[in-house]
Write a protein that holds these residues in place. Structure first.
Motif, PDB file in Angstrom:
ATOM      1  N   ARG A  34      80.177  -2.365  33.055  1.00  0.00           N
ATOM      2  CA  ARG A  34      81.684  -2.796  32.977  1.00  0.00           C
ATOM      3  C   ARG A  34      82.673  -1.714  33.666  1.00  0.00           C
ATOM      4  O   ARG A  34      83.630  -2.134  34.475  1.00  0.00           O
ATOM      5  CB  ARG A  34      82.148  -3.064  31.764  1.00  0.00           C
ATOM      6  N   VAL A  36      81.625   0.626  35.966  1.00  0.00           N
ATOM      7  CA  VAL A  36      81.792   0.451  37.440  1.00  0.00           C
ATOM      8  C   VAL A  36      82.704  -0.555  38.136  1.00  0.00           C
ATOM      9  O   VAL A  36      83.298  -0.527  39.010  1.00  0.00           O
ATOM     10  CB  VAL A  36      80.433   0.209  37.987  1.00  0.00           C
ATOM     11  N   ILE A  37      82.512  -1.926  37.400  1.00  0.00           N
ATOM     12  CA  ILE A  37      83.140  -3.059  37.870  1.00  0.00           C
ATOM     13  C   ILE A  37      84.687  -2.823  38.128  1.00  0.00           C
ATOM     14  O   ILE A  37      85.441  -3.072  39.027  1.00  0.00           O
ATOM     15  CB  ILE A  37      82.824  -4.207  37.272  1.00  0.00           C
ATOM     16  N   ILE A  39      86.477   0.162  37.849  1.00  0.00           N
ATOM     17  CA  ILE A  39      86.933   0.983  38.874  1.00  0.00           C
ATOM     18  C   ILE A  39      86.740   0.482  40.333  1.00  0.00           C
ATOM     19  O   ILE A  39      87.867   0.745  41.026  1.00  0.00           O
ATOM     20  CB  ILE A  39      85.808   2.225  38.609  1.00  0.00           C
ATOM     21  N   SER A  40      85.675  -0.344  40.587  1.00  0.00           N
ATOM     22  CA  SER A  40      85.566  -0.941  41.979  1.00  0.00           C
ATOM     23  C   SER A  40      86.940  -1.973  42.121  1.00  0.00           C
ATOM     24  O   SER A  40      87.574  -2.076  43.160  1.00  0.00           O
ATOM     25  CB  SER A  40      84.414  -1.565  42.307  1.00  0.00           C
ATOM     26  N   VAL A  41      87.240  -2.728  41.045  1.00  0.00           N
ATOM     27  CA  VAL A  41      88.417  -3.513  41.144  1.00  0.00           C
ATOM     28  C   VAL A  41      89.759  -2.763  41.253  1.00  0.00           C
ATOM     29  O   VAL A  41      90.478  -3.210  42.288  1.00  0.00           O
ATOM     30  CB  VAL A  41      88.343  -4.466  39.875  1.00  0.00           C
ATOM     31  N   ALA A  43      89.951   0.115  42.787  1.00  0.00           N
ATOM     32  CA  ALA A  43      89.994   0.805  44.045  1.00  0.00           C
ATOM     33  C   ALA A  43      90.092  -0.286  45.268  1.00  0.00           C
ATOM     34  O   ALA A  43      90.421   0.131  46.118  1.00  0.00           O
ATOM     35  CB  ALA A  43      88.718   1.626  44.254  1.00  0.00           C
ATOM     36  N   ALA A  44      89.743  -1.305  44.969  1.00  0.00           N
ATOM     37  CA  ALA A  44      89.720  -2.390  46.389  1.00  0.00           C
ATOM     38  C   ALA A  44      91.078  -2.341  46.998  1.00  0.00           C
ATOM     39  O   ALA A  44      90.833  -2.470  48.362  1.00  0.00           O
ATOM     40  CB  ALA A  44      89.096  -3.605  45.550  1.00  0.00           C
ATOM     41  N   VAL A  47      91.235   0.813  49.153  1.00  0.00           N
ATOM     42  CA  VAL A  47      90.119   0.749  50.154  1.00  0.00           C
ATOM     43  C   VAL A  47      90.584  -0.082  51.326  1.00  0.00           C
ATOM     44  O   VAL A  47      90.406   0.053  52.664  1.00  0.00           O
ATOM     45  CB  VAL A  47      88.755   0.465  49.681  1.00  0.00           C
TER      46      VAL A  47
END
Length: 53
Positions: A34, A36-37, A39-41, A43-44, A47
């Motif tokens: 959760r 990792v998901i 943080i990736s959301v 950071a999207a 990026v």
């Protein structure tokens, strides 16, 4: 009060020593996934903005 402390400290542990290593890691995996998901959301957009120039 002292009797209660002795009773609490002398109770057997629910997890045996052989199962402790595996049992401590398994609940962490969903939480890490959760994280990792999440943080990736977050950071999207950054990026995408970097790739767009």
């Amino acid at each position: 009060m002292a009797d209660r402390l002795v009773r609490i400290s002398s109770t057997p542990r629910a997890v045996q020593a052989s199962d402790w290593g595996r049992g401590a890691i398994e609940p962490m995996l969903p939480a890490l996934l959760r994280g990792v998901i999440f943080i990736s959301v977050l950071a999207a957009p950054f990026v995408a903005a970097l790739l767009a120039g």
